[in-house]
Design a protein around this motif. Structure first.
Motif, PDB file in Angstrom:
ATOM      1  N   UNK A 161       0.835  -1.205   0.000  1.00  0.00           N
ATOM      2  CA  UNK A 161       0.000   0.000   0.000  1.00  0.00           C
ATOM      3  C   UNK A 161       0.871   1.257   0.000  1.00  0.00           C
ATOM      4  N   UNK A 162       1.956   1.249   0.759  1.00  0.00           N
ATOM      5  CA  UNK A 162       2.882   2.377   0.792  1.00  0.00           C
ATOM      6  C   UNK A 162       3.532   2.557  -0.575  1.00  0.00           C
ATOM      7  N   UNK A 163       4.004   1.462  -1.155  1.00  0.00           N
ATOM      8  CA  UNK A 163       4.655   1.530  -2.466  1.00  0.00           C
ATOM      9  C   UNK A 163       3.686   2.014  -3.548  1.00  0.00           C
ATOM     10  N   UNK A 164       2.451   1.536  -3.501  1.00  0.00           N
ATOM     11  CA  UNK A 164       1.455   1.947  -4.500  1.00  0.00           C
ATOM     12  C   UNK A 164       1.144   3.433  -4.401  1.00  0.00           C
ATOM     13  N   UNK A 165       1.003   3.944  -3.194  1.00  0.00           N
ATOM     14  CA  UNK A 165       0.724   5.366  -3.040  1.00  0.00           C
ATOM     15  C   UNK A 165       1.932   6.194  -3.477  1.00  0.00           C
ATOM     16  N   UNK A 166       3.126   5.762  -3.119  1.00  0.00           N
ATOM     17  CA  UNK A 166       4.343   6.474  -3.508  1.00  0.00           C
ATOM     18  C   UNK A 166       4.478   6.544  -5.027  1.00  0.00           C
ATOM     19  N   UNK A 213       2.276   7.068  -7.093  1.00  0.00           N
ATOM     20  CA  UNK A 213       1.406   8.127  -7.614  1.00  0.00           C
ATOM     21  C   UNK A 213       2.030   9.516  -7.516  1.00  0.00           C
ATOM     22  N   UNK A 214       3.143   9.644  -6.784  1.00  0.00           N
ATOM     23  CA  UNK A 214       3.765  10.949  -6.568  1.00  0.00           C
ATOM     24  C   UNK A 214       4.417  11.453  -7.848  1.00  0.00           C
ATOM     25  N   UNK A 215       4.388  12.761  -8.026  1.00  0.00           N
ATOM     26  CA  UNK A 215       5.091  13.368  -9.157  1.00  0.00           C
ATOM     27  C   UNK A 215       6.576  13.105  -8.969  1.00  0.00           C
TER      28      UNK A 215
END
Length: 175
Positions: free
Chosen positions: A152-157, A159-161
């Motif tokens: 979950x942390x990797x997936x959200x990261x 999405x970062x520009x």
């Protein structure tokens, strides 16, 4: 006696963390190495601090420890202290080491102008909760801890520009 941890304490801090993880029924989650702890506590970019409770009767004279780091309140505009771990060995419990560690941390807060001293406790740890109530700590019932780890942390990261993360903002040239 409560004292500030030194680099020589890293092996015992590591052992105490493992004992705490076993007590909390989560030993498999305690993956930190002595090298990581040394860097976190004493490296050039140290991010945490620790106190040691000593007595004459426990293993190596160490009864327990407290590991903490600074946080910041946007509401008060001041730093605070977050207690990550507090652990007293079973053979040393009941002698006041936990309260002495908490008192030493409270003194650090007052001395440095920190307005908040916070920590989490497992809801089933009735003895610890009783100690915390006895010193005046109160639960923040309206708040719940949120945590991102693993996929979950990797997936959200992801999405970062990509550009500029971790870099200070460039200032405009003086004109």
């Amino acid at each position: 006696m409560i004292r500030t941890a030194t680099p020589a304490d890293v092996p015992v801090i590591h052992a105490l963390i493992r004992e705490l993880a076993e007590f909390e029924r989560a030993l498999e989650e305690a993956r930190a190495t002595e090298e990581q702890l040394h860097a976190a506590l004493f490296g050039p970019d140290a991010v945490a601090s620790a106190l040691i409770a000593e007595d004459g009767g426990s293993e190596g004279g160490v009864a327990g420890f407290a590991l903490w780091f600074r946080n910041f309140s946007t509401w008060t505009g001041t730093p605070g202290l977050y207690l990550e771990d507090l652990y007293v060995r079973p053979t040393a419990r009941g002698a006041g080491h936990g309260k002495a560690l908490l008192a030493a941390l409270a003194a650090i807060c007052v001395e440095r102008g920190y307005e908040r001293f916070e920590w989490s406790v497992l809801d089933w740890n009735e003895k610890a909760i009783g100690v915390y109530r006895s010193i005046g700590a109160r639960p923040q019932d309206e708040w719940t801890v949120q945590r991102l780890t693993g996929p979950a942390l990797a997936e959200l990261a992801a999405r970062a520009a990509p550009a500029g993360l971790g870099e200070p903002a460039a200032s405009a040239p003086a004109g």
